[in-house]
Structure formats: C-alpha cells, structure tokens
Write a protein that holds these residues in place. Structure first.
Motif, short mmCIF file in Angstrom:
data_model
loop_
_atom_site.label_atom_id
_atom_site.label_comp_id
_atom_site.label_asym_id
_atom_site.label_seq_id
_atom_site.Cartn_x
_atom_site.Cartn_y
_atom_site.Cartn_z
N ILE A 34 0.85 -1.19 0.00
CA ILE A 34 0.00 0.00 0.00
C ILE A 34 0.88 1.24 0.00
O ILE A 34 1.77 1.37 0.85
CB ILE A 34 -0.93 0.02 1.24
N THR A 35 0.64 2.15 -0.93
CA THR A 35 1.45 3.37 -1.01
C THR A 35 0.75 4.57 -0.37
O THR A 35 1.41 5.56 -0.05
CB THR A 35 1.79 3.71 -2.47
N ALA A 36 -0.55 4.53 -0.18
CA ALA A 36 -1.30 5.64 0.41
C ALA A 36 -0.99 5.75 1.90
O ALA A 36 -0.78 4.75 2.59
CB ALA A 36 -2.79 5.44 0.21
N GLU A 37 -0.99 6.99 2.40
CA GLU A 37 -0.72 7.20 3.82
C GLU A 37 -1.89 6.74 4.69
O GLU A 37 -1.70 6.18 5.75
CB GLU A 37 -0.44 8.68 4.07
N LYS A 38 -3.11 7.01 4.26
CA LYS A 38 -4.33 6.55 4.93
C LYS A 38 -5.22 5.87 3.90
O LYS A 38 -6.11 6.49 3.32
CB LYS A 38 -5.08 7.74 5.55
N PRO A 39 -5.01 4.58 3.64
CA PRO A 39 -5.75 3.90 2.57
C PRO A 39 -7.23 3.68 2.91
O PRO A 39 -7.61 3.63 4.08
CB PRO A 39 -5.04 2.56 2.44
#
Length: 58
Positions: A34-39
């Motif tokens: 996962i690359t998003a900070e808050k997926p």
C-alpha cells in the motif's frame, strides 16, 4: 502426508506482519503493498486501520 506437490501443513511458516485491515469487511493488505498514507478499503471505501496479523509467509 503430501498433497500433489504441496508442503505438508506442519512445514508452513507463519509470522506476525503489519497489515492495513478494514474494520467493516474482510479486506486487508500487507503494509508494503500500500502506497497511500491513509488507505481506503477497495470494497466498501471505509478507512482502513493498521493491525498485526499472523499470516503464512512460506
């Protein structure tokens, strides 16, 4: 007991791993994917939370 080339159940290796897990449904993903900070959950679009999960790694 062997099943068509698979390892016996006793030889599987499990480890505690950090995962992003959805509190509303069964979706989860390992942190390194996962690359998003808050997926957000891809199924229900709820914010996912960071948890530890014992998963098979081998």
């Amino acid at each position: 007991m062997y099943r068509q080339g698979k390892k016996p159940v006793s030889e599987h290796v499990y480890a505690d791993t950090s995962v992003w897990q959805c509190p509303q449904c069964v979706c989860w993903s390992r942190v390194e994917f996962i690359t998003a900070e808050k997926p957000q959950c891809p199924s229900c679009h709820t914010s996912m939370s960071l948890k530890m999960k014992n998963i098979r790694i081998e």
